[in-house]
Write a protein that holds these residues in place. Structure first.
Motif, short mmCIF file in Angstrom:
data_model
loop_
_atom_site.label_atom_id
_atom_site.label_comp_id
_atom_site.label_asym_id
_atom_site.label_seq_id
_atom_site.Cartn_x
_atom_site.Cartn_y
_atom_site.Cartn_z
N CYS A 35 0.83 -1.20 0.00
CA CYS A 35 0.00 0.00 0.00
C CYS A 35 0.87 1.26 0.00
O CYS A 35 1.99 1.26 0.50
CB CYS A 35 -0.88 -0.01 1.24
SG CYS A 35 -2.06 1.35 1.30
N GLY A 60 -3.96 0.29 -1.18
CA GLY A 60 -4.28 -1.05 -0.71
C GLY A 60 -3.18 -2.08 -0.97
O GLY A 60 -3.16 -3.13 -0.37
N HIS A 98 -0.39 -6.62 2.51
CA HIS A 98 -1.54 -5.78 2.88
C HIS A 98 -1.40 -5.43 4.35
O HIS A 98 -0.61 -6.05 5.06
CB HIS A 98 -2.86 -6.50 2.59
CG HIS A 98 -3.13 -6.63 1.12
ND1 HIS A 98 -4.26 -7.21 0.60
CD2 HIS A 98 -2.39 -6.24 0.04
CE1 HIS A 98 -4.23 -7.17 -0.73
NE2 HIS A 98 -3.09 -6.59 -1.09
#
Ligand SMILES: [Zn+2]
Length: 179
Positions: A35, A60, A98
């Protein structure tokens, strides 16, 4: 004086002791996909030095068509330039990271998503696809998406990880066994 002024001063400090390196295989033989969140800087979180690993970042850390295309090109480039130097014929591992508390998580809420679509002109479906509400779920989906892409070189492996903003710890969700 702009907001960049202090950063340019830091760069001046950096350049004073800088030694350029030749183009070579990334030392870690890893590509990080993560991200763009400023709390999730792979150089700091993973201790990466210059020349260690290419990093691809978006909202993301999602595996989008653009990310898949970048990885396909990097695999081609590495093969062309350094294919003969590889001991085990493996190019690199793609580590998808993530994280918790991701700002894209708000997009899981339909009314927030609708507002975001209205304000930005982005399609609601695209916003929904970028949402990371549960990083453990989305990272597994993205590892699968990359592994099943016909553009992925068989010499590339893929792993999935979750970074916890609260603890600073990275946990591996899916390891990257070579076939
Ligand atoms: Zn995020």
């Amino acid at each position: 004086m702009t907001r960049m002024t202090p950063l340019l001063e830091r760069n001046e400090q950096f350049a004073r002791t800088y030694t350029p390196a030749a183009l070579s295989l990334p030392a870690a033989q890893v590509i990080v996909v993560t991200c763009l969140d400023h709390r999730v800087d792979p150089a700091i979180v993973l201790g990466l030095q210059l020349g260690d690993a290419p990093v691809i970042r978006n909202a993301g850390g999602r595996v989008t068509p653009a990310v898949i295309e970048d990885i396909a090109y990097l695999a081609f480039l590495a093969e062309q330039l350094f294919g003969g130097q590889l001991a085990d014929d493996r190019l690199f591992e793609v580590a998808i990271v993530h994280h918790t508390q991701c700002g894209t998580g708000f997009l899981a809420d339909p009314s927030f998503r609708h507002q975001a679509a209205e304000a930005t002109g982005l399609p609601e479906a695209a916003l929904e696809a970028s949402a990371v509400a549960d990083p453990h779920v989305t990272v597994q989906a993205d590892v699968k998406r990359l592994l099943t892409s016909p553009l992925l070189s068989p010499k590339v492996s893929v792993s999935g990880h979750v970074y916890d903003i609260a603890t600073g710890r990275l946990t591996t969700t899916l390891d990257a066994p070579y076939p």
